[in-house]
Design a protein around this motif. Structure first.
Motif, short mmCIF file in Angstrom:
data_model
loop_
_atom_site.label_atom_id
_atom_site.label_comp_id
_atom_site.label_asym_id
_atom_site.label_seq_id
_atom_site.Cartn_x
_atom_site.Cartn_y
_atom_site.Cartn_z
N LEU A 148 -6.40 4.59 1.78
CA LEU A 148 -5.57 4.11 -0.30
C LEU A 148 -5.96 5.50 -0.49
O LEU A 148 -7.82 5.33 -0.57
CB LEU A 148 -5.96 2.71 -0.34
CG LEU A 148 -4.77 1.93 -0.32
CD1 LEU A 148 -4.87 0.75 -1.35
CD2 LEU A 148 -3.68 2.44 -0.78
N SER A 149 -5.75 6.33 -1.19
CA SER A 149 -6.48 6.99 -2.01
C SER A 149 -6.96 6.31 -3.28
O SER A 149 -6.67 5.73 -3.91
CB SER A 149 -5.05 7.83 -2.59
OG SER A 149 -4.70 7.59 -3.54
N ALA A 172 -0.62 6.62 3.05
CA ALA A 172 -1.20 5.15 2.77
C ALA A 172 -1.46 4.77 4.61
O ALA A 172 -2.73 4.13 4.73
CB ALA A 172 -1.47 3.54 2.33
N ASP A 231 0.72 4.50 -2.12
CA ASP A 231 0.25 5.57 -1.69
C ASP A 231 0.81 5.51 -0.34
O ASP A 231 0.89 5.58 0.11
CB ASP A 231 -1.12 5.92 -1.49
CG ASP A 231 -1.97 6.95 -0.56
OD1 ASP A 231 -1.19 7.47 -0.11
OD2 ASP A 231 -3.05 6.45 -0.83
N GLN A 278 -6.73 6.85 -6.58
CA GLN A 278 -5.84 6.75 -8.43
C GLN A 278 -4.78 6.47 -6.90
O GLN A 278 -4.03 5.29 -8.76
CB GLN A 278 -4.87 8.23 -7.86
CG GLN A 278 -6.05 9.20 -7.59
CD GLN A 278 -4.61 10.46 -7.44
OE1 GLN A 278 -4.01 11.12 -6.46
NE2 GLN A 278 -5.39 11.55 -8.41
N ALA A 279 -4.72 5.49 -5.75
CA ALA A 279 -3.73 4.55 -5.68
C ALA A 279 -4.08 3.13 -6.46
O ALA A 279 -3.49 2.04 -7.04
CB ALA A 279 -3.29 4.00 -4.55
N TYR A 281 0.32 -1.04 -0.50
CA TYR A 281 -0.08 -0.14 -0.01
C TYR A 281 0.85 1.31 0.43
O TYR A 281 0.67 2.23 -0.67
CB TYR A 281 -1.01 0.02 1.30
CG TYR A 281 -2.05 -1.24 1.27
CD1 TYR A 281 -2.31 -1.76 0.11
CD2 TYR A 281 -2.94 -0.79 2.77
CE1 TYR A 281 -3.12 -3.36 0.00
CE2 TYR A 281 -3.37 -2.11 2.29
CZ TYR A 281 -3.72 -2.85 1.48
OH TYR A 281 -4.97 -4.16 1.11
#
Length: 159
Positions: A68-69, A60, A57, A71-72, A53
């Protein structure tokens, strides 16, 4: 019931690497996690790669729990596409037991029916306590079932 098509295997070396990285990344004070990537042909899937993770990110793990975002996840799909792999499961650590938290149940990393989530207790301090690992299958709509503990075999660990 879980069919062999739903299960997957991770080599012993892979398991030791995974647990060691989760322990190192969490430093014994915070959760850490990864996506387990691999392929399914006929029968159980085989894990061949990990995406941690904090690699996709950098923030994270900064909250003490995994976050997590959006986008990740795109980076995970990109890696799968390039290498011809799929996400077989996700894994994260907990400070105590391997039971699912309310947020684990409400916010799965992959919110697809049939997805498997693993939880390793005690911030991954032990790679040998397979009975302590939580294995959960997402049924959709916030519902989960608990699956049996991983099974050790000469070819690795089957989840």
């Amino acid at each position: 019931m879980v069919s062999s098509a739903d299960s997957f295997r991770l080599s012993w070396l892979g398991w030791w690497r995974l647990v060691g990285q989760l322990r190192r990344r969490g430093r014994g004070i915070r959760e850490s996690g990864a996506f387990l990537l691999g392929h399914r042909h006929s029968g159980p899937g085989v894990v061949t790669d990990f995406v941690f993770y904090d690699e996709i990110d950098p923030d994270a793990l900064s909250r003490g729990h995994v976050h997590l975002s959006g986008q990740a996840l795109g980076k995970v799909w990109d890696r799968c596409g390039v290498r011809g792999l799929e996400v077989l499961a996700d894994v994260h650590t907990h400070p105590g037991s391997a039971g699912q938290s309310d947020s684990d149940r409400a916010y799965p990393m992959i919110a697809i029916k049939g997805h498997t989530a693993l939880i390793i207790p005690a911030f991954a301090r032990s790679a040998t306590n397979l009975r302590g690992v939580g294995v959960y299958r997402h049924l959709g709509a916030g519902n989960w079932i608990s699956l049996p503990s991983p099974k050790a075999g000469w070819r690795g660990i089957t989840f």
